[in-house]
Design an enzyme around this catalytic site. Structure first.
Site, mmCIF file in Angstrom:
data_model
loop_
_atom_site.group_PDB
_atom_site.id
_atom_site.type_symbol
_atom_site.label_atom_id
_atom_site.label_comp_id
_atom_site.label_asym_id
_atom_site.label_seq_id
_atom_site.Cartn_x
_atom_site.Cartn_y
_atom_site.Cartn_z
ATOM 1 N N ASP A 869 0.857 -1.187 0.000
ATOM 2 C CA ASP A 869 0.000 0.000 0.000
ATOM 3 C C ASP A 869 0.890 1.233 0.000
ATOM 4 O O ASP A 869 1.770 1.376 0.844
ATOM 5 C CB ASP A 869 -0.910 0.002 1.233
ATOM 6 C CG ASP A 869 -1.935 1.138 1.152
ATOM 7 O OD1 ASP A 869 -1.625 2.230 1.651
ATOM 8 O OD2 ASP A 869 -3.012 0.931 0.588
ATOM 9 N N GLU A 912 -4.373 2.607 -4.622
ATOM 10 C CA GLU A 912 -2.936 2.472 -4.421
ATOM 11 C C GLU A 912 -2.576 1.142 -3.775
ATOM 12 O O GLU A 912 -1.475 0.986 -3.244
ATOM 13 C CB GLU A 912 -2.434 3.610 -3.532
ATOM 14 C CG GLU A 912 -2.946 3.596 -2.093
ATOM 15 C CD GLU A 912 -4.243 4.333 -1.929
ATOM 16 O OE1 GLU A 912 -4.980 4.424 -2.934
ATOM 17 O OE2 GLU A 912 -4.530 4.810 -0.804
#
Length: 1005
Positions: A869, A912
């Protein structure tokens, strides 16, 4: 008679030059207990094996110690290869290097290090007279003498076990000892027996009082046997050998006596004394030269004291460290550190120091030492007799810290927090001269030209001729200038070799010519690196070359030019000093300087090379007070510390310690634990062979030096795989490799202690990785042949079909087929590929994960999942725009993709968030991949339209476990680990396998 005296002198071990400090000394022990991994607090036996490992027997199991951690063996009576009994009474390493274990109820067994198992004595070759084994001794012929509660047994070289009843005064055997000549001494409840070096059995030895119990305690450096003889009143210590025994005399000329049945073991410390372990009274230190004895006992107010006073075992290893088995764990102390003596304060030690913080030290001409305390008061230490005298008697000294002490003309002059005190020890009086300033703090004292100068916080003062008043010192030149006006807070005063008065103050280093009343001030110049360093000057000294040595509070040590020049070379921690806060500077007889600091002591050689002395070198009092130190007439360096007094004897600095051997402490091949004994201690060991299906290797290692283990540094390299060395610290003594290609490798390990440089390999291991069946040349050749045959068959079939079709139909079908294939590929790509990054989308990654799950369950494989992440990605979008955010995601995809194998799967889960599937990769391999990904992402920023955008990511990972029900369980763990990585500061990786406590709290509710 003269010949006997000369022989006794020749056999006596050399005494240390600072033996006179031993009475006051307090050894600094390091203790190991159950919290460190011992299976039981009562330690009953200690021994060092041929490899260098320390073995510790307890009442609850056996442990092997490598200087860092314990590996414990618990009793497993149902396992024929396990430890036969938990209660260990005796440990012994025989001539062949085998470890023997004597137990309290299951006889004896030896440890087979090549198979990591215990081999009990075979009942087919004979039986022990009793299952309780007390002791062992080699017979010099490949066999072993075994002492049991029921008698003596002899195991011959061929393994035959025979009970020996003839020649032993009593079947209750307590101890065995083999001397340097090869004779075996046997202690029994009825006296002493001996097996001659060329004898077949024991014979009673008549040199001791008849019929009394004799316990063989040990031997000294001269090979003299020491025996505890139990009389009706006490235990007496006798020593001797084949020529007879005599009682050991104390300092008063009388036979040494101890409580009855209290003496356990004895070792020669190698420093001129013997240590005797007792059952109730700790250790008794016996000075070999004088016969004086000193107790070494547990002090509940001193964390560095002996762990307990009830002792069962005593052992000195090959490096000089002494190990003590107590009722409360294992204590160890470096007896070989002969140059350092610690005198620590304890409120429970009435005959010891009066206070903890020694602020002032003065070495007297008669060998005694005066010390002053932060809490007030002065002690006079007499190291010869071990006497501590309070000065003055009756508490006449005013309250307040003692900052300086000087003995002059039979009187003690004391600089204190509240002025000056003068003590007349003969008249037992204390006088207090009056001072002109209300601020009466006196930091330093100096006798100059028959007058006493006082360095005070308010300036420089002088004691009046009457001795009743203190006046401000003035030195006024012809022009009316007072050269002493700037000497406020003179922390250090001394008479320089140039005849000038030198003073260290917060304003700089002052030199005053008291004849002409002219002065010079040396200060720090930020533009001149060779000027005096900045910071408060704590102490000033001159060496024999006339160079000033200046200690500072925080800027290290400055060494000036001869003659008091203005140029200085500054030494700091970068040069090897333990700390940049300098306390005291003392010069020894070799021209070297000893520097006390806030974290140990440094030795600066004449060439200005620095050696640090800390706990590993015997310095158990690390933090030292400024200007608290003195050199004695005998050459000892004394330093006052927070907690007591440290004595350094430069003449006793021994040779450099031998380099410790490096040994494997753990070995796993293909995830399976392997015995390390086969590969330790010999370069003739066979190569470690990894089958084609087990291509992972993990090793743990340690340098078996027990003095400075926490300061060792390591590096590892696998030749044939690694391109360079991998550095390891004392807390990270392991290395792992996964998916090693077939071939031959050499694992090389090096270790260095502080002050050493990297050199030759300390350990090597040959490793051979065999090829799997699918990696053999025959299999590859077969695959090539099958592929060729398949191509031929396809071509022939296609040709046959084409011949039966018409040309136009063939063209239309081919065109439509091509169009359909292109459309299908486009649809498949759109369905499975993330349009921004070109990697797998969420659906395709999930399908790959399900397929890997099925494969792993079917074939018993392992795999790992990493969830990645981006950190602060919203900030990137908000700050640089969504186009920049897209560029960042594409760059991350490119950097990560270059690190992955062809079999790995990389997908974008959304936004993301990304994920990596690592087939055939366990926890250790996944950790390495995660660290490489983190390094690749944050190595450099992303350039977007001329702007550098720094990026980082957090990773959560987990590996397949046997009890996992489905892939959701693995993803949940990885997701929780990702939240843990975020919560611990981002830009790092966390794994579910790292620990358990944080997993349940990682994701917010």
């Amino acid at each position: 008679m003269l010949a006997l005296i000369l022989a006794a002198l020749a056999l006596a071990p050399p005494a240390r030059a600072n033996d006179h400090w031993q009475v006051l000394a307090t050894p600094a022990f390091d203790s190991i207990g159950q919290r460190d991994g011992l299976p039981h607090p009562i330690v009953t036996a200690v021994v060092q094996d041929a490899q260098g490992f320390m073995w510790v027997g307890t009442q609850g199991g056996l442990s092997r110690f490598d200087g860092y951690r314990l590996r414990t063996y618990l009793a497993t009576p149902s396992d024929p290869a396990g430890l036969p009994h938990a209660y260990i009474l005796a440990l012994h390493v025989d001539h062949a290097g085998r470890l023997w274990v004597g137990t309290a109820g299951a006889g004896a067994a030896w440890y087979d290090e090549t198979r990591d198992r215990f081999i009990p004595l075979s009942p087919d070759r004979g039986m022990l007279p009793h299952p309780l084994v007390q002791d062992f001794a080699d017979d010099g012929r490949g066999g072993l003498w075994i002492a049991t509660r029921g008698g003596l047994a002899h195991r011959t070289a061929d393994g035959t076990l025979v009970t020996v009843s003839q020649g032993v005064p009593d079947p209750r055997i307590s101890s065995l000892l083999r001397d340097d000549r090869g004779a075996v001494w046997i202690g029994t409840q009825g006296g002493l027996a001996r097996v001659a070096p060329d004898g077949d059995g024991p014979r009673p030895f008549p040199g001791l009082p008849e019929g009394m119990a004799a316990r063989v305690l040990g031997k000294d450096a001269a090979d003299r046997i020491h025996v505890a003889v139990t009389t009706s009143d006490n235990d007496q210590l006798w020593r001797g050998g084949v020529d007879g025994f005599t009682p050991v005399k104390g300092a008063d000329g009388q036979n040494l006596g101890f409580p009855r049945g209290s003496l356990v073991r004895m070792v020669d410390t190698g420093t001129g004394s013997l240590w005797i372990a007792t059952l109730r009274d700790g250790i008794i230190e016996l000075e070999a030269k004088t016969g004086r004895t000193h107790p070494i006992r547990h002090d509940r107010a001193d964390d560095l004291s002996l762990a307990d006073d009830v002792l069962f075992a005593l052992f000195r290893d090959r490096g000089g460290m002494i190990w003590v088995g107590t009722r409360n764990g294992l204590s160890r102390v470096d007896a070989a550190a002969a140059s350092v003596t610690s005198i620590r304060y304890s409120p429970l030690r009435r005959e010891g120091l009066s206070g903890a913080d020694i602020m002032a030290v003065d070495a007297l001409s008669d060998g005694r030492v005066a010390v002053g305390y932060l809490a007030g008061g002065i002690d006079i230490l007499d190291p010869r007799d071990g006497v501590v005298e309070r000065l003055p008697p009756g508490g006449l000294l005013p309250d307040g810290a003692v900052l300086a002490v000087r003995l002059h003309a039979g009187r003690y002059y004391v600089g204190m927090q509240h002025g000056l005190a003068i003590i007349d020890p003969v008249a037992r009086t204390v006088s207090r001269p009056t001072m002109p300033d209300p601020d009466r703090v006196v930091h330093s004292l100096l006798f100059r030209e028959g007058r006493l100068l006082l360095g005070g916080r308010a300036g420089l003062f002088v004691l009046g001729a009457s001795g009743k008043t203190v006046e401000r010192f003035r030195c006024v030149a012809a022009d009316g200038t007072d050269a002493a006006a700037g000497l406020a807070n003179a922390m250090s005063l001394l008479n320089g070799p140039d005849g000038r008065l030198w003073a260290g103050t917060p304003d700089g280093l002052h030199a005053v010519d008291t004849g002409t009343c002219t002065g010079q001030v040396l200060r720090h110049d930020p533009a001149d690196p060779a000027s005096l360093p900045e910071g408060l000057l704590s102490v000033v000294r001159f060496d024999s070359q006339g160079r000033p040595w200046v200690g500072t509070m925080g800027s290290g040590l400055a060494v000036g030019e001869p003659g008091g020049g203005t140029r200085f070379r500054t030494l700091t921690t970068a040069d090897g000093l333990p700390n940049n806060n300098i306390g005291e500077i003392l010069e020894d007889r070799t021209g070297a300087f000893w520097i006390s600091t806030a974290d140990g002591i440094g030795r600066v050689a004449p060439d200005l090379t620095v050696t640090a002395f800390r706990a590993a070198e015997g310095v158990s009092l690390p933090a030292y007070w400024a200007r608290s130190g003195a050199a004695t007439p005998a050459g000892d360096m004394l330093f006052g510390a927070g907690g007591g007094l440290t004595v350094i004897e430069p003449a006793e600095l021994g040779p450099h310690r031998p380099h410790p051997p490096v040994r494997l402490t753990g070995l796993r091949a293909g995830g399976v634990e392997q015995p390390v004994g086969l590969y330790n201690g010999t370069r003739m060991a066979p190569p470690l062979v990894l089958p084609g299906q087990q291509r992972s290797l993990s090793v743990d290692f340690a340098a078996l030096g027990y003095v400075a283990a926490d300061l060792m540094r390591y590096r590892v390299r696998l030749d044939g795989f690694d391109s360079d060395w991998t550095d390891r610290g004392p807390a990270d003594r392991s290395v792992a490799y996964t998916n090693l290609p077939p071939g031959d490798y050499v694992l090389r390990i090096q270790a260095v202690a502080p002050g050493e440089d990297w050199g030759a390999d300390d350990f090597t291991l040959d490793v051979r990785v065999e090829a799997g069946w699918y990696q053999t040349n025959a299999f590859r050749a077969l695959m090539v042949m099958l592929a060729a045959l398949l191509v031929v068959a396809i071509v022939q079939g296609r040709t046959s079909v084409l011949r039966r079709r018409q040309a136009q139909l063939q063209k239309e079908v081919a065109e439509r087929t091509r169009e359909l294939e292109l459309a299908n590929r486009r649809l498949e790509q759109l369905a499975n590929t993330d349009p921004l990054t070109g990697i797998l989308n969420h659906r395709a990654f999930w399908a790959a994960l399900e397929a890997e799950w099925d494969r792993a369950c079917r074939y018993g494989r392992v795999f790992s999942v990493l969830q990645i992440d981006m950190d602060h990605f919203k900030r990137v979008n908000d700050t640089y725009g969504h186009a920049a955010g897209d560029a960042v995601l594409q760059t991350l995809t490119d950097r990560v993709g270059r690190l992955l194998r062809s079999v790995d799967r990389f997908g974008r889960l959304g936004g993301e968030e990304f994920a990596v599937l690592l087939p055939d990769t366990g926890y250790e391999g996944a950790v390495q991949v995660a660290e490489r990904i983190l390094d690749a992402i944050r190595t450099e920023p992303v350039l977007f339209e001329g702007t550098a955008i720094p990026i980082s990511a957090s990773i959560g990972g987990s590996s397949l476990r046997p009890d996992d029900a489905n892939v959701n369980v693995i993803l949940h763990r990885a997701d929780a680990a990702l939240y843990a990585a975020k919560g611990r500061g981002r830009s790092q990786a966390a794994f579910a396998e790292d620990g358990a406590g944080w997993l349940d709290q990682a994701r917010p509710a």
